[in-house]
Design a protein around this motif. Structure first.
Motif, PDB file in Angstrom:
ATOM      1  N   LEU A 127       0.869  -1.179   0.000  1.00  0.00           N
ATOM      2  CA  LEU A 127       0.000   0.000   0.000  1.00  0.00           C
ATOM      3  C   LEU A 127       0.905   1.228   0.000  1.00  0.00           C
ATOM      4  O   LEU A 127       1.764   1.368   0.869  1.00  0.00           O
ATOM      5  N   ALA A 128       0.712   2.111  -0.967  1.00  0.00           N
ATOM      6  CA  ALA A 128       1.499   3.347  -1.001  1.00  0.00           C
ATOM      7  C   ALA A 128       0.712   4.471  -0.339  1.00  0.00           C
ATOM      8  O   ALA A 128      -0.508   4.564  -0.507  1.00  0.00           O
ATOM      9  N   ILE A 129       1.411   5.286   0.417  1.00  0.00           N
ATOM     10  CA  ILE A 129       0.838   6.552   0.903  1.00  0.00           C
ATOM     11  C   ILE A 129       1.652   7.621   0.196  1.00  0.00           C
ATOM     12  O   ILE A 129       2.864   7.720   0.393  1.00  0.00           O
ATOM     13  N   CYS A 130       1.006   8.366  -0.686  1.00  0.00           N
ATOM     14  CA  CYS A 130       1.777   9.210  -1.601  1.00  0.00           C
ATOM     15  C   CYS A 130       1.039  10.519  -1.876  1.00  0.00           C
ATOM     16  O   CYS A 130      -0.189  10.571  -1.846  1.00  0.00           O
ATOM     17  N   ASN A 131       1.821  11.559  -2.189  1.00  0.00           N
ATOM     18  CA  ASN A 131       1.209  12.871  -2.447  1.00  0.00           C
ATOM     19  C   ASN A 131       1.164  13.209  -3.933  1.00  0.00           C
ATOM     20  O   ASN A 131       0.609  14.234  -4.302  1.00  0.00           O
ATOM     21  N   THR A 132       1.795  12.387  -4.772  1.00  0.00           N
ATOM     22  CA  THR A 132       1.922  12.768  -6.174  1.00  0.00           C
ATOM     23  C   THR A 132       1.214  11.761  -7.068  1.00  0.00           C
ATOM     24  O   THR A 132       1.671  10.635  -7.250  1.00  0.00           O
ATOM     25  N   ASN A 133       0.099  12.216  -7.619  1.00  0.00           N
ATOM     26  CA  ASN A 133      -0.730  11.391  -8.493  1.00  0.00           C
ATOM     27  C   ASN A 133       0.047  10.798  -9.650  1.00  0.00           C
ATOM     28  O   ASN A 133       0.763  11.509 -10.331  1.00  0.00           O
ATOM     29  N   GLY A 134      -0.110   9.516  -9.834  1.00  0.00           N
ATOM     30  CA  GLY A 134       0.483   8.887 -11.011  1.00  0.00           C
ATOM     31  C   GLY A 134       1.992   8.741 -10.965  1.00  0.00           C
ATOM     32  O   GLY A 134       2.613   8.379 -11.965  1.00  0.00           O
ATOM     33  N   SER A 135       2.625   8.992  -9.823  1.00  0.00           N
ATOM     34  CA  SER A 135       4.078   8.832  -9.750  1.00  0.00           C
ATOM     35  C   SER A 135       4.427   7.341  -9.657  1.00  0.00           C
ATOM     36  O   SER A 135       3.547   6.485  -9.570  1.00  0.00           O
ATOM     37  N   THR A 136       5.710   7.035  -9.679  1.00  0.00           N
ATOM     38  CA  THR A 136       6.139   5.639  -9.822  1.00  0.00           C
ATOM     39  C   THR A 136       5.732   4.750  -8.648  1.00  0.00           C
ATOM     40  O   THR A 136       5.270   3.619  -8.844  1.00  0.00           O
ATOM     41  N   ILE A 137       5.904   5.222  -7.429  1.00  0.00           N
ATOM     42  CA  ILE A 137       5.618   4.368  -6.259  1.00  0.00           C
ATOM     43  C   ILE A 137       4.142   3.920  -6.228  1.00  0.00           C
ATOM     44  O   ILE A 137       3.873   2.722  -6.153  1.00  0.00           O
ATOM     45  N   PRO A 138       3.168   4.824  -6.350  1.00  0.00           N
ATOM     46  CA  PRO A 138       1.788   4.325  -6.396  1.00  0.00           C
ATOM     47  C   PRO A 138       1.509   3.448  -7.609  1.00  0.00           C
ATOM     48  O   PRO A 138       0.758   2.473  -7.510  1.00  0.00           O
ATOM     49  N   ARG A 139       2.135   3.763  -8.749  1.00  0.00           N
ATOM     50  CA  ARG A 139       1.908   2.940  -9.950  1.00  0.00           C
ATOM     51  C   ARG A 139       2.348   1.502  -9.741  1.00  0.00           C
ATOM     52  O   ARG A 139       1.750   0.580 -10.269  1.00  0.00           O
ATOM     53  N   GLU A 140       3.396   1.337  -8.958  1.00  0.00           N
ATOM     54  CA  GLU A 140       3.927  -0.019  -8.764  1.00  0.00           C
ATOM     55  C   GLU A 140       3.382  -0.720  -7.515  1.00  0.00           C
ATOM     56  O   GLU A 140       3.830  -1.799  -7.168  1.00  0.00           O
ATOM     57  N   SER A 141       2.440  -0.073  -6.823  1.00  0.00           N
ATOM     58  CA  SER A 141       1.898  -0.664  -5.593  1.00  0.00           C
ATOM     59  C   SER A 141       0.572  -1.369  -5.871  1.00  0.00           C
ATOM     60  O   SER A 141      -0.052  -1.135  -6.900  1.00  0.00           O
ATOM     61  N   ASP A 142       0.128  -2.218  -4.945  1.00  0.00           N
ATOM     62  CA  ASP A 142      -1.167  -2.880  -5.093  1.00  0.00           C
ATOM     63  C   ASP A 142      -2.305  -1.906  -4.845  1.00  0.00           C
ATOM     64  O   ASP A 142      -3.400  -2.070  -5.365  1.00  0.00           O
ATOM     65  N   ALA A 143      -2.052  -0.922  -3.998  1.00  0.00           N
ATOM     66  CA  ALA A 143      -3.104   0.009  -3.618  1.00  0.00           C
ATOM     67  C   ALA A 143      -2.450   1.323  -3.228  1.00  0.00           C
ATOM     68  O   ALA A 143      -1.259   1.362  -2.929  1.00  0.00           O
ATOM     69  N   VAL A 144      -3.241   2.386  -3.252  1.00  0.00           N
ATOM     70  CA  VAL A 144      -2.674   3.681  -2.864  1.00  0.00           C
ATOM     71  C   VAL A 144      -3.695   4.504  -2.094  1.00  0.00           C
ATOM     72  O   VAL A 144      -4.882   4.510  -2.403  1.00  0.00           O
ATOM     73  N   LEU A 145      -3.192   5.159  -1.066  1.00  0.00           N
ATOM     74  CA  LEU A 145      -3.991   6.142  -0.352  1.00  0.00           C
ATOM     75  C   LEU A 145      -3.275   7.472  -0.565  1.00  0.00           C
ATOM     76  O   LEU A 145      -2.167   7.674  -0.060  1.00  0.00           O
ATOM     77  N   TYR A 146      -3.883   8.342  -1.359  1.00  0.00           N
ATOM     78  CA  TYR A 146      -3.227   9.620  -1.639  1.00  0.00           C
ATOM     79  C   TYR A 146      -3.392  10.588  -0.476  1.00  0.00           C
ATOM     80  O   TYR A 146      -4.462  10.676   0.125  1.00  0.00           O
TER      81      TYR A 146
END
Ligand code: F6R
Length: 369
Positions: A127-146
């Protein structure tokens, strides 16, 4: 574009109540239940998780350290937080029942990305916790919480950190809610407090003038130490990191319980020591311990800068400088206690003539090792 502020960092510090509110928006329903459907990890998978591992770098790592306290308390699932740069070169033990949480503002940090690739190869859910839409870490994760901090321009992270904390609390509370623990009532109460917390951050921001004045008076100092316990410990580390990167001062954060194991030897006359004091309600043992730590360092000459909850009178006799923050549940205190430390570092950097938004040797996004 700095909206009338001298630096992006000042603007971003001021934007924190909105960043926090935006990150909560739509994620708590009217009945006080968390609605994190966007996470796309089925509840039955979350129920079967038997370990959480958090990987991140720098400030995001401090958010992850705080998340560990919250996750273990509210879910009773073992949680480790590790620097991505260490994790990726070890031989960590992970499997399909491990939830890995990768925290990154930019979503491009090389070490964090490599850590999550390593985790996925071993079958862990990421699960990525990320501030940047469409960046590499969320793209490569199973899920993302922005996180919804909006663009963060200053190199030193401020509003992104607060929103990373909010996201971590949401995940911890959600896991607690899905798995059902004896802390159900506490979880409901904390969700209510969390939904109002941006107002508390606003209140802190309104009282920062004495902190700025204090920072200016310390511009000639070489060293500042930071102490905390429990979630106040990562807050101390974050305060020290901000001071290093912005003011180029020697700054160190310690777990207050470690004082006697070495750091207390550093205390000398008039050395500024910032102490983050937990609420006297909640976990009173913690509070009592830190009050004795303040007495110990003061007896050895430290100039104590005490961050304590409004209404906490026990600290008054030992505080050379007292910074008040609003009362919050113990685990949420970092959301208010970090803000004075950001303001402190920013003002010290200015007083020392440093470039606030672009500290020397640093880049906003660390895409190399
Ligand atoms: C400190 C700071 C850095 C970042 C770290 C991780 O103020 O900004 O320590 O937190 O480089 O960056 P992200 O979150 O983009 O992975």
């Amino acid at each position: 574009e700095k909206g009338g502020y001298d630096y992006f960092m000042l603007k971003e510090i001021a934007e924190q109540p909105k960043a926090v509110a935006d990150t909560l928006l739509g994620r708590i329903d009217e009945s006080g239940r968390l609605a994190l459907d966007e996470v796309h990890i089925p509840d039955h998978v979350l129920r079967e998780i038997d370990k959480v591992v958090i990987v991140a770098c720098g400030t995001a790592y401090h958010a992850g350290m705080i998340a560990k306290y919250a996750i273990e308390h509210w879910t009773r699932v073992p949680c480790e937080t590790e620097l991505a740069s260490e994790f990726r070169y070890r031989d960590p033990i992970l499997d399909q029942r491990t939830l890995v949480i990768a925290i990154s503002q930019s979503g491009e940090t090389m070490d964090t990305l490599m850590a999550l690739r390593h985790a996925r190869e071993q079958g862990a859910k990421v699960l990525a916790i990320c501030n940047t839409n469409g960046s590499t870490i969320p793209r490569e994760s199973d899920a993302v919480l922005y996180t919804h901090a909006g663009p963060e321009v200053a190199v030193a992270s401020t509003k992104a950190f607060l929103t990373q904390l909010v996201a971590c609390y949401l995940v911890a509370l959600y896991l607690g809610q899905v798995r059902g623990t004896k802390w159900g009532d506490e979880i409901d109460a904390v969700i209510r407090e969390l939904s109002q917390i941006s107002t508390e951050v606003e209140k802190v921001l309104a009282t920062m003038e004495p902190v700025r004045e204090l920072a200016r008076s310390l511009a000639e100092k070489d060293t500042v130490l930071f102490l905390g316990r429990h979630v106040g410990f990562p807050v101390a580390l974050e305060g020290a990191l901000k001071l290093k990167e912005l003011a180029y001062m020697h700054a160190e954060g310690f777990a207050a319980g470690e004082l006697k194991h070495g750091p207390i030897a550093l205390i000398e006359d008039d050395l500024p020591v910032v102490v983050v004091v937990p609420s006297p309600r909640g976990r009173s043992v913690l509070h009592d311990k830190i009050v004795s730590n303040i007495q110990e360092i003061r007896a050895r000459g430290a100039r104590t800068i005490v961050i304590a909850e409004e209404g906490d009178e026990t600290v008054v006799p030992y505080a050379d400088h007292l910074v008040r923050v609003p009362a919050t549940p113990t685990l949420l205190q970092p959301l208010v206690a970090t803000v004075p430390l950001q303001v402190f570092a920013c003002e010290l950097a200015t007083a020392r003539g440093n470039e606030v938004d672009q500290p020397r040797n640093l880049a906003k996004s660390v895409t190399v090792e």
